[in-house]
Design an enzyme around this catalytic site. Structure first.
Site, PDB file in Angstrom:
ATOM      1  N   HIS A 191     -64.962  35.900  18.747  1.00 52.13           N
ATOM      2  CA  HIS A 191     -66.036  35.365  17.918  1.00 52.13           C
ATOM      3  C   HIS A 191     -66.755  34.172  18.544  1.00 52.13           C
ATOM      4  CE1 HIS A 191     -64.414  38.027  14.777  1.00 52.13           C
ATOM      5  NE2 HIS A 191     -65.707  38.189  14.608  1.00 52.13           N
ATOM      6  N   GLU A 232     -64.538  50.062  11.148  1.00 55.65           N
ATOM      7  CA  GLU A 232     -64.084  49.275  12.298  1.00 55.65           C
ATOM      8  C   GLU A 232     -62.577  49.368  12.490  1.00 55.65           C
ATOM      9  OE1 GLU A 232     -65.266  45.154  11.766  1.00 55.65           O
ATOM     10  OE2 GLU A 232     -64.758  45.158   9.648  1.00 55.65           O
ATOM     11  N   ASP A 289     -64.418  45.369  16.515  1.00 55.12           N
ATOM     12  CA  ASP A 289     -63.052  45.596  16.042  1.00 55.12           C
ATOM     13  C   ASP A 289     -62.610  47.025  16.323  1.00 55.12           C
ATOM     14  OD1 ASP A 289     -61.942  43.213  14.993  1.00 55.12           O
ATOM     15  OD2 ASP A 289     -63.448  43.262  13.416  1.00 55.12           O
ATOM     16  N   CYS A 303     -73.420  47.592  14.024  1.00 54.38           N
ATOM     17  CA  CYS A 303     -73.656  46.145  14.008  1.00 54.38           C
ATOM     18  C   CYS A 303     -72.710  45.400  14.954  1.00 54.38           C
ATOM     19  CB  CYS A 303     -73.541  45.579  12.601  1.00 54.38           C
ATOM     20  SG  CYS A 303     -71.871  45.677  11.948  1.00 54.38           S
TER      21      CYS A 303
HETATM   22  C1  PEP Z   1     -67.383  44.142  14.504  1.00 52.39           C
HETATM   23  O1  PEP Z   1     -66.158  44.108  14.371  1.00 52.39           O
HETATM   24  O2  PEP Z   1     -67.965  44.880  15.311  1.00 52.39           O
HETATM   25  C2  PEP Z   1     -68.244  43.259  13.687  1.00 52.39           C
HETATM   26  C3  PEP Z   1     -69.545  43.397  13.664  1.00 52.39           C
HETATM   27  O3  PEP Z   1     -67.653  42.282  12.997  1.00 52.39           O
HETATM   28  P1  PEP Z   1     -66.997  40.970  13.619  1.00 52.39           P
HETATM   29  O4  PEP Z   1     -67.386  40.881  15.058  1.00 52.39           O
HETATM   30  O5  PEP Z   1     -67.480  39.823  12.813  1.00 52.39           O
HETATM   31  O6  PEP Z   1     -65.528  41.238  13.440  1.00 52.39           O
HETATM   32 MG    MG Z   2     -65.311  43.193  12.642  1.00 50.38          MG
END
Ligand code: PEP
Ligand code: MG
Length: 581
Positions: A197, A437, A461, A508
């Site tokens: 993140h 995910e 994920d 996303c």
């Molecule tokens: C993902 O897991 O691809 C996602 C968009 O969520 P995050 O990166 O916040 O876990």
């Molecule tokens: Mg995620």
């Protein structure tokens, strides 16, 4: 030739996390272990009094934390802080520090750090697992005492880091957010992967970053200059004038490419033969709407609501959340906003969430929300109230099966009905989606599609869980390979399930904003891609310069390819569109 500071040039390879090239003096961020100067003092007794008052302040701080956790979670989660309080009562540790101050005549923070480090090392070497784990408690507590003694917040780089390149073992997302405010020009970490993140945050903040640089902390020194290549993942410590000259060309090429794609940023989301796609923004702060709209996002495809919690480092009230969501919806001026319900946990930890052995597989996202109506319901109320101001969708993260989705939807509809009784009506019906995910969700995608208004695929994920590779762990970063045939096949299955049911599917995760991957995803029939705003111009450019037939052909070639071949196919395709070769 040598660098200006006479230290030899050294090159280290990491993982490119956020594009751009930057150069600057190193700012070493030693989280939890501040750099403490050693100074002779005139009054050792006064130093010991400072120690006592720092211990008292730390005791109060931990007790407060303990009470908060007992209230918000439960007594057993809170008991970890009892162990921390015991460290503060450790007579042997305190006696050792007092003796050291008296014998050496050095300042108390220096003596305290020396003694604490000795204790940590002793515990780290113990055979017994339980005792070894106490090292972390001691590190945590002694770090707090040191903060009190120094009167600092060692996790923030602060003003001093302006125009520097921050170097750290690892950074949490909230550390990274702070770096931007501090005017840092780039950052490099020893730990972490491309989809951790802090890396995602670096991309949204537009700061070049390289993560997962093995041996970094050992190689770097205060006073070094560092060049960060966020495109290739290379870092150069103490670059020679020749290296710097060589990079000027690369910096220019990056600028030229950026100028070219920016010229077309406001053109429609249509392929060269007129097939529509839709590019949206991933954001987590109303302030990011400016960039999203500036780069012509067609809405917000992922609003990371947990960022508010992380910014405040506490559990915000319904009102505080409402104000933020309302601001986003208003700024979107009629474009759709997809709010993801709280996705705390994993590497996004609030101070008072208990530590877990496997946080990515633990108490995270919808799991936490379903157990905590006191957290979930106020958030849903805040979102639905904001939906009065414009079109909103809601999606639930970390859905692992149909049961969980049903429970989340049930609570949502109940809150919606409660608000309707209060006279609150969304501007348009709120559609509810599932984030896909987790591999189990992918396996039951057909069943989930039957109960979802849309899918949004969280590839960050999905790849980590599918390949059993921690997305933030540098040691296994090379195994985090989205080109793995298992990933490609799973994506095809998810898209197919959504298409069979006739529901929209978006991507996303970071793959959606990757100019290498976007053509493949569109070729596989995905029409909505959501990404960090800064990625919009390049992805739009690549797709606008492609036609639907060649995208489908690319997808057909890739689906039967092995990982290496997939990578080459994707690289060649994007390079041809961006005229890189
Ligand atoms: C993902 O897991 O691809 C996602 C968009 O969520 P995050 O990166 O916040 O876990
Ligand atoms: Mg995620």
């Amino acid at each position: 030739m040598k660098a200006e500071n006479n230290r030899p040039e050294q090159r280290l390879q990491g993982t490119a996390a956020a594009p751009g090239v930057a150069r600057g003096p190193v700012y070493l961020l030693m989280k939890g272990m501040a750099i403490v100067a050693c100074q002779k003092v005139s009054d050792p007794e006064a130093e010991i009094r400072r120690l006592e008052s720092a211990l008292g302040a730390t005791r109060r701080e931990i007790s407060k934390l303990r009470d908060d956790v007992a209230l918000k979670l439960n007594e057993s989660e809170a008991s970890i802080f009892d162990a921390h309080l015991l460290v503060l009562e450790d007579v042997a540790l305190i006696d050792d520090v007092t003796r050291e101050v008296k014998q050496t005549g050095f300042n108390v923070e220096f003596c305290f750090q020396e003694v604490a480090q000795r204790y940590i090392e002793i515990f780290e070497k113990m055979d017994d697992d339980f005792l070894r784990e106490r090292a972390a408690d001691i590190r945590d507590v002694t770090g707090r005492v040191l903060e009190q003694l120094l009167g600092t917040q060692p996790e923030r780089a602060g003003e001093a880091a302006k125009l520097h390149v921050v170097v750290a073992r690892d950074l949490t997302p909230s550390d990274t957010a702070g770096l931007h405010d501090d005017g840092v020009s780039a950052f490099v970490t020893e730990e972490g992967g491309r989809t951790s993140h802090s890396a995602i945050m670096a991309r949204s903040l537009d700061i070049p970053a390289v993560v997962g640089v093995k041996g970094l902390m050992e190689a770097v020194q205060e006073g070094d200059v560092i060049l960060v290549d966020g495109e290739s993942g290379l870092i150069v410590l103490n670059p020679t004038p020749e290296t710097i000259d060589g990079y000027r060309g690369k910096e220019q090429a990056i600028r030229n490419r950026r100028d070219r794609v920016l010229r077309e940023v406001a053109l429609p989301d249509l392929t060269s033969d007129g097939t529509a796609f839709m590019l949206l923004a991933n954001i987590g702060d109303p302030a990011e709407m400016e960039d999203a709209l500036g780069y012509c996002a067609r809405g917000v495809g992922l609003y990371r609501t947990e960022n508010l919690y992380l910014r405040l480092d506490s559990w915000p009230s319904e009102e505080v959340q409402y104000l933020e969501y309302a601001e986003v919806v208003q700024q979107a001026k009629g474009l759709p906003v997809t709010f993801r319900t709280l996705d705390l946990g994993g590497d996004k930890r609030l101070g008072d969430l208990a530590d877990e052995a496997n946080p990515f597989m633990g108490y995270r996202a919808v799991r936490l929300c379903l157990e905590r109506p006191d957290v979930f319901r106020p958030q849903l109320r805040a979102i639905i109230r904001a939906a009065v101001l414009g079109p909103v969708q809601v999606m639930f993260p970390m859905i692992s099966g149909v049961e969980e989705l049903r429970r989340a939807k049930e609570i949502f509809r109940d809150v919606e009905a409660e608000l309707a009784r209060e006279g609150v009506w969304p501007a348009s019906p709120i559609r509810l989606g599932a984030m896909i995910e987790i591999p189990s969700a992918a396996a039951v995608a057909a069943e989930l599609a039957a109960e979802s208004d849309f899918f949004s695929v969280g590839t960050n994920d999905l790849v980590q869980y599918l390949l059993a590779v921690d997305r933030g762990n540098q040691r296994v970063a090379s195994l985090y390979d989205p080109c793995h045939p298992a990933v490609v096949r799973t994506l095809i299955a998810i898209f197919g399930a959504a298409q069979d049911r006739g529901i929209p599917v978006a991507v996303c995760g970071e793959l959606g904003g990757d100019p290498l991957w976007a053509p493949l995803l569109v070729g596989l029939g995905v029409h909505e891609l959501s990404m960090t705003p800064a990625a919009l111009p390049e992805v739009r450019f690549v797709l606008r310069h492609s036609d639907a037939t060649e995208l489908r052909e690319l997808a057909a070639k890739v689906t039967c390819a092995d990982a290496a071949k997939t990578r080459t196919l994707l690289q060649d395709f994007a390079a041809a569109k961006l005229k890189l070769r």
